[in-house]
Design a protein around this motif. Structure first.
Motif, short mmCIF file in Angstrom:
data_model
loop_
_atom_site.label_atom_id
_atom_site.label_comp_id
_atom_site.label_asym_id
_atom_site.label_seq_id
_atom_site.Cartn_x
_atom_site.Cartn_y
_atom_site.Cartn_z
N THR A 1 0.75 -1.15 -0.02
CA THR A 1 -0.03 -0.04 0.18
C THR A 1 0.83 1.21 0.02
OG1 THR A 1 0.04 0.00 2.57
CG2 THR A 1 -1.92 -1.14 1.14
N SER A 2 2.10 1.30 0.19
CA SER A 2 2.99 2.40 0.21
C SER A 2 4.36 1.95 -0.01
CB SER A 2 2.85 2.88 1.63
OG SER A 2 3.50 2.08 2.58
N LYS B 1 7.00 2.48 1.26
CA LYS B 1 7.74 1.82 2.56
C LYS B 1 7.27 0.14 2.70
CE LYS B 1 8.41 1.62 7.64
NZ LYS B 1 9.83 1.60 7.55
N HIS B 2 6.02 0.00 2.49
CA HIS B 2 5.25 -1.41 2.56
C HIS B 2 6.15 -2.32 1.50
CE1 HIS B 2 1.48 -3.76 3.33
NE2 HIS B 2 2.64 -4.30 3.86
N GLU C 1 9.49 -3.25 2.19
CA GLU C 1 9.78 -4.15 3.17
C GLU C 1 9.34 -5.52 2.82
OE1 GLU C 1 8.63 -3.42 7.39
OE2 GLU C 1 8.60 -5.54 7.76
N LEU D 1 20.23 -1.03 -4.42
CA LEU D 1 19.21 -1.45 -3.42
C LEU D 1 19.24 -3.40 -3.47
CD1 LEU D 1 16.08 -0.06 -2.31
CD2 LEU D 1 18.49 0.71 -2.19
N ILE E 1 22.18 -4.30 -1.89
CA ILE E 1 21.96 -4.52 -0.45
C ILE E 1 21.31 -5.90 -0.35
CG2 ILE E 1 20.25 -3.86 1.47
CD1 ILE E 1 20.41 -1.08 0.70
N LEU F 1 12.87 -10.99 9.80
CA LEU F 1 13.55 -10.05 10.67
C LEU F 1 14.52 -9.20 10.02
CD1 LEU F 1 14.45 -9.03 13.27
CD2 LEU F 1 15.76 -10.96 13.86
N LEU F 2 15.17 -10.17 9.16
CA LEU F 2 16.33 -9.43 8.43
C LEU F 2 15.68 -8.50 7.47
CD1 LEU F 2 19.32 -10.05 7.61
CD2 LEU F 2 18.50 -11.50 5.78
N ARG G 1 13.05 -6.64 8.02
CA ARG G 1 12.83 -5.32 8.60
C ARG G 1 13.94 -4.70 8.98
NH1 ARG G 1 9.31 -8.99 11.31
NH2 ARG G 1 10.73 -9.26 13.03
N GLN G 2 14.84 -5.43 9.19
CA GLN G 2 16.28 -4.60 9.53
C GLN G 2 16.76 -3.77 8.36
OE1 GLN G 2 18.91 -7.80 11.18
NE2 GLN G 2 18.29 -7.46 13.00
N VAL G 3 16.80 -4.66 7.20
CA VAL G 3 17.44 -3.99 6.02
C VAL G 3 16.32 -3.05 5.43
CG1 VAL G 3 18.04 -4.54 3.78
CG2 VAL G 3 19.02 -5.87 5.60
N ASP H 1 14.39 -1.00 6.77
CA ASP H 1 14.43 0.16 7.71
C ASP H 1 15.43 1.33 7.04
OD1 ASP H 1 12.14 -0.34 9.09
OD2 ASP H 1 13.42 -1.14 11.01
N MET H 2 16.59 0.61 7.14
CA MET H 2 17.66 1.17 6.32
C MET H 2 17.45 1.76 4.96
SD MET H 2 21.74 0.07 5.90
CE MET H 2 21.67 -0.81 4.62
N ALA I 1 14.59 4.37 4.58
CA ALA I 1 14.94 5.53 5.07
C ALA I 1 16.18 6.28 4.06
CB ALA I 1 15.97 5.66 6.20
#
Lengths: 214, 214
Positions: B80-81, B83-84, B87, B153, B156, B175-176, B178-180, B182-183, B186
């Motif tokens: 939906t976005s 950021k979404h 992730e 990217l 990454i 988890l990975l 989320r961590q990645v 996030d960076m 941003a």
DNA sequence: CATAGAGGTGACCTCAGGGTAATCGTGGCG
DNA sequence: CGCCACGATTACCCTGAGGTCACCTCTATG
């Protein structure tokens, strides 16, 4: 017959030439004859300087990895801030790629052999680069998480470089470094700070940050 | 003699088995006999299903690349976005790596051959992933710059994955991600916005952003 | 039960390429 | 001038692996 060279000079020349050959044709695609030919010499000469193909290749990996690492270390030595380190580090990396084209291909071009010893030599380089990056990452997060991000940053440099190298186009390493480090540094800063309202996403509510990668 | 299988099943099995073998031993390190043995069969059987070693390997690259791409596409379809999307994209990638370990090694493990056709197959995948990422990048910057960042990217994901795969440790892909992400997110947001005071570095005054990488 | 055809095998060919042994030629030094 | 030593070459060996051919064996079907 080819021009005679003193042993040490011949050895250097062979390393030079072998780098080109291996970078272009890969480990298996390049025969020792290819290397010898490219040096204007015959096969036994190569074997007078290197015990085996492996030996030659490992010598190359070492020397090439060394060059990258010292380039990064010396470039970032005089940096005054995290952001500055980031930019100088990427700059050194991209300059190395632009200048030492074949070296990048040798280490990261995928023409290698699936061999533990070879992999180790390459991994050692990326690991050391990552280690030099770790201080840039917020100290208040889990070390494993730090390592993940450090390797992600190395991946940034690799990913950006590979495209340009594969593409064959020349590029301006300094410009590239600015573009990439802007993004990278912003990302790095963000992971240590609480998210701002602008960063949040209504559809995926903020979760608590867990501690470990495993 | 081995258990008899219908042709289509045998072909699938061979692809499965060959993926493992090539992932572990690399293209050159694995012989057609190795593949046949691993399938509990003899060499001519392999040649009944694939014209050549190249052919088999290319089939694998295609199928594996396909799997990664569809994983990413389907995962991000409902996002939906920005950021979404980020992730979910990373999540799909890391899940693919965690689940299809050998596939990652085949595509990015470096055991390949320095071969134009093979390189193209791999590059095509990363390029398509990068293309799917491009919309996330601020539209107001130069397209070449966009592509650079998109490939960064992808780098990454590759960099973070490679370390964990090489390490041999199991990891939590979500988890990975989320961590990645996030960076990464941003970082992506930052490139489109004017720098805030907190981002600036007194030692390297802000330069004007130029337009092209070339 | 006979038989066709699909699935599978053992043995072989060929050749590229890593590695070596014996030999040659030439430049510098006594 | 002669000769030694170092650099280089020619010619070869041999293994590994891609690829093929003729043959075998099992199973489904009428």
């Amino acid at each position: 017959m080819s021009i005679r060279l003193p042993a040490s000079a011949r050895r250097e020349q062979l390393l030079d030439v072998a780098l080109q050959v291996f970078a272009r044709q890969g480990y298996h695609g390049a025969s020792m004859n290819d290397v010898a030919d490219a040096a204007g010499v015959t096969k036994p000469v190569v074997y007078q300087h290197f015990d085996s193909k492996r030996d030659l290749y490992l010598a190359l990996l070492d020397s090439v990895g060394e060059r990258l690492l010292t380039a990064i270390y010396t470039a970032t030595a005089g940096a005054t801030s995290g952001k500055h380190v980031t930019e100088l580090g990427f700059q050194a990396y991209f300059r190395w790629v632009a200048h030492d084209h074949d070296a990048f291909l040798l280490l990261f071009g995928g023409g290698g052999k699936a061999d533990d010893e070879f992999n180790d030599a390459v991994r050692k380089v990326t690991a050391q680069v990552a280690e030099s990056i770790k201080p840039l990452i917020a100290a208040d997060i889990d070390p494993e998480h730090q390592r993940t991000l450090a390797h992600a940053l190395v991946g940034i440099a690799e990913g950006a470089s590979r495209r340009l190298v594969d593409n064959g186009t020349d590029f301006d390493p300094d410009l590239l470094a600015r573009q990439v480090s802007d993004m990278a540094w912003a990302g790095l800063r963000a992971v240590s700070r609480p998210p701002t309202a602008a960063d949040s996403d209504p559809d995926s509510p903020r979760r608590t940050r867990r501690a470990s990668t495993r």
